[in-house]
Write a protein that holds these residues in place. Structure first.
Motif, PDB file in Angstrom:
ATOM      1  N   ASP A 222       1.564  14.657  -3.365  1.00  0.00           N
ATOM      2  CA  ASP A 222       1.053  14.929  -5.096  1.00  0.00           C
ATOM      3  C   ASP A 222       1.900  13.827  -5.892  1.00  0.00           C
ATOM      4  O   ASP A 222       1.098  13.258  -6.555  1.00  0.00           O
ATOM      5  CB  ASP A 222       1.522  16.264  -5.589  1.00  0.00           C
ATOM      6  N   ALA A 223       2.986  13.483  -5.765  1.00  0.00           N
ATOM      7  CA  ALA A 223       3.622  12.438  -6.464  1.00  0.00           C
ATOM      8  C   ALA A 223       3.076  10.968  -5.967  1.00  0.00           C
ATOM      9  O   ALA A 223       3.303  10.128  -6.814  1.00  0.00           O
ATOM     10  CB  ALA A 223       5.117  12.579  -6.136  1.00  0.00           C
ATOM     11  N   LEU A 224       2.706  10.711  -4.833  1.00  0.00           N
ATOM     12  CA  LEU A 224       2.420   9.733  -4.452  1.00  0.00           C
ATOM     13  C   LEU A 224       0.715   9.545  -4.556  1.00  0.00           C
ATOM     14  O   LEU A 224       0.185   8.264  -4.211  1.00  0.00           O
ATOM     15  CB  LEU A 224       2.872   9.165  -2.930  1.00  0.00           C
ATOM     16  N   ALA A 225      -0.136  10.569  -4.558  1.00  0.00           N
ATOM     17  CA  ALA A 225      -1.541  10.501  -4.846  1.00  0.00           C
ATOM     18  C   ALA A 225      -2.014   9.308  -5.807  1.00  0.00           C
ATOM     19  O   ALA A 225      -1.587   9.422  -6.792  1.00  0.00           O
ATOM     20  CB  ALA A 225      -1.963  11.638  -4.882  1.00  0.00           C
ATOM     21  N   GLY A 226      -2.846   8.476  -5.133  1.00  0.00           N
ATOM     22  CA  GLY A 226      -3.534   7.558  -6.103  1.00  0.00           C
ATOM     23  C   GLY A 226      -2.385   6.272  -6.493  1.00  0.00           C
ATOM     24  O   GLY A 226      -2.928   5.342  -7.366  1.00  0.00           O
ATOM     25  N   CYS A 227      -1.404   6.015  -5.910  1.00  0.00           N
ATOM     26  CA  CYS A 227      -0.523   5.069  -6.286  1.00  0.00           C
ATOM     27  C   CYS A 227      -0.812   3.606  -5.779  1.00  0.00           C
ATOM     28  O   CYS A 227      -0.623   2.740  -6.110  1.00  0.00           O
ATOM     29  CB  CYS A 227       0.929   5.340  -6.077  1.00  0.00           C
ATOM     30  N   GLY A 228      -1.714   3.864  -4.632  1.00  0.00           N
ATOM     31  CA  GLY A 228      -2.293   2.626  -4.145  1.00  0.00           C
ATOM     32  C   GLY A 228      -1.086   1.675  -3.284  1.00  0.00           C
ATOM     33  O   GLY A 228      -1.622   0.505  -3.106  1.00  0.00           O
ATOM     34  N   ILE A 229      -0.067   2.325  -2.972  1.00  0.00           N
ATOM     35  CA  ILE A 229       0.942   1.427  -2.314  1.00  0.00           C
ATOM     36  C   ILE A 229       1.027   1.729  -1.004  1.00  0.00           C
ATOM     37  O   ILE A 229       0.920   2.876  -0.557  1.00  0.00           O
ATOM     38  CB  ILE A 229       2.390   1.890  -3.036  1.00  0.00           C
TER      39      ILE A 229
END
Length: 269
Positions: A91-98
């Motif tokens: 959830d915290a990393l979703a969508g970060c694109g890294i």
């Protein structure tokens, strides 16, 4: 210093694996390491005595503050312990694109379980589709793929099967096989590449999986192509094993500082 790596993993009080090994590897290869600790462990070279999970809200805050301030060029995940932790991290990393290097840590070198069995499906469903590369060893690959991998010939098929679960690249490590040559399989959308190196006969191999995954993450953070990051990571781990200091009565740590020249540092003063 080039390449920011956010490491989301467990702490190893013995210093040979986990967050401690990750920080050392990233630093030794010229990168910058930030961390979000998922759990504390009490362990040494002979095994894990206890695990203390970090509260999920605090884990989420660690990730958010690191990404919002310093930022990251690559993320590496290690010990995630249970389904709730995996969900929180995803959830915290979703969508970060890294780019994300996912090391599916399941069992410690001494045999202690580090991932709840019921969390495997969550790891497959949530973490693997976010990953740029997955770096399982043979026992982990057997659990994730649902197939036995009795020999090297089966490794290629297993790596390709893991890619069907949503991850675009898999480095399947063959260190658990016996023999004078160590073979790893890198499967990507471009095909299969086999990496071979002489086996180093030693008991001082604690943290090799964590170290390799973090070395790969550092390469990606520094703009290296995936294949080149894997090749450099493998070379670094081999050098660190050869230089292992021989500490402990069990599976001892590597020399993560094998790239550091103390004489050169002293000359700077």
């Amino acid at each position: 210093m080039k390449g920011r790596v956010l490491i989301v993993a467990g702490s190893d009080s013995g210093g040979g694996a986990g967050i401690q090994a990750d920080i050392k590897a990233v630093t030794a290869l010229g990168g910058y390491a930030a961390t979000a600790v998922t759990a504390l462990t009490a362990q040494d070279t002979q095994g894990v005595r206890a695990v203390h999970p970090v509260p999920l809200d605090f884990l989420r805050l660690q990730i958010r503050m690191s990404l919002e301030d310093i930022g990251a060029d690559c993320i590496k995940t290690g010990m995630l312990a249970d389904a709730a932790t995996i969900d929180t991290v995803c959830d915290a990393l979703a969508g970060c694109g890294i780019p994300l290097v996912a090391d599916p840590v399941m069992v410690a070198k001494g045999g202690a379980p580090l991932l709840a069995p019921e969390a495997v499906e969550t790891l497959k469903r949530r973490l693997m589709p976010l990953a740029t590369i997955l770096t399982p060893n043979l026992p982990e690959a057997e659990v994730l793929s649902g197939m036995r991998i009795p020999d090297f010939e089966t490794m290629t098929h297993a790596a390709e099967l893991l890619m069907t679960l949503g991850v675009p690249a898999v480095l399947l490590k063959g260190g658990h096989f016996e023999g004078p040559v160590l073979r790893d399989v890198l499967a990507t959308e471009e095909g299969i590449e086999i990496f071979e190196s002489p086996r180093i006969e030693t008991r001082h191999t604690h943290g090799t999986g964590c170290t390799l995954a973090s070395a790969i993450a550092t390469g990606l953070a520094q703009g290296m192509a995936l294949r080149d990051a894997v090749a450099r990571g493998r070379a670094y781990v081999a050098a660190a094993i050869r230089a292992a200091p021989g500490f402990g009565r069990g599976h001892g740590p590597l020399d993560h500082g094998v790239t550091v020249d103390p004489a050169r540092v002293a000359a700077l003063g």
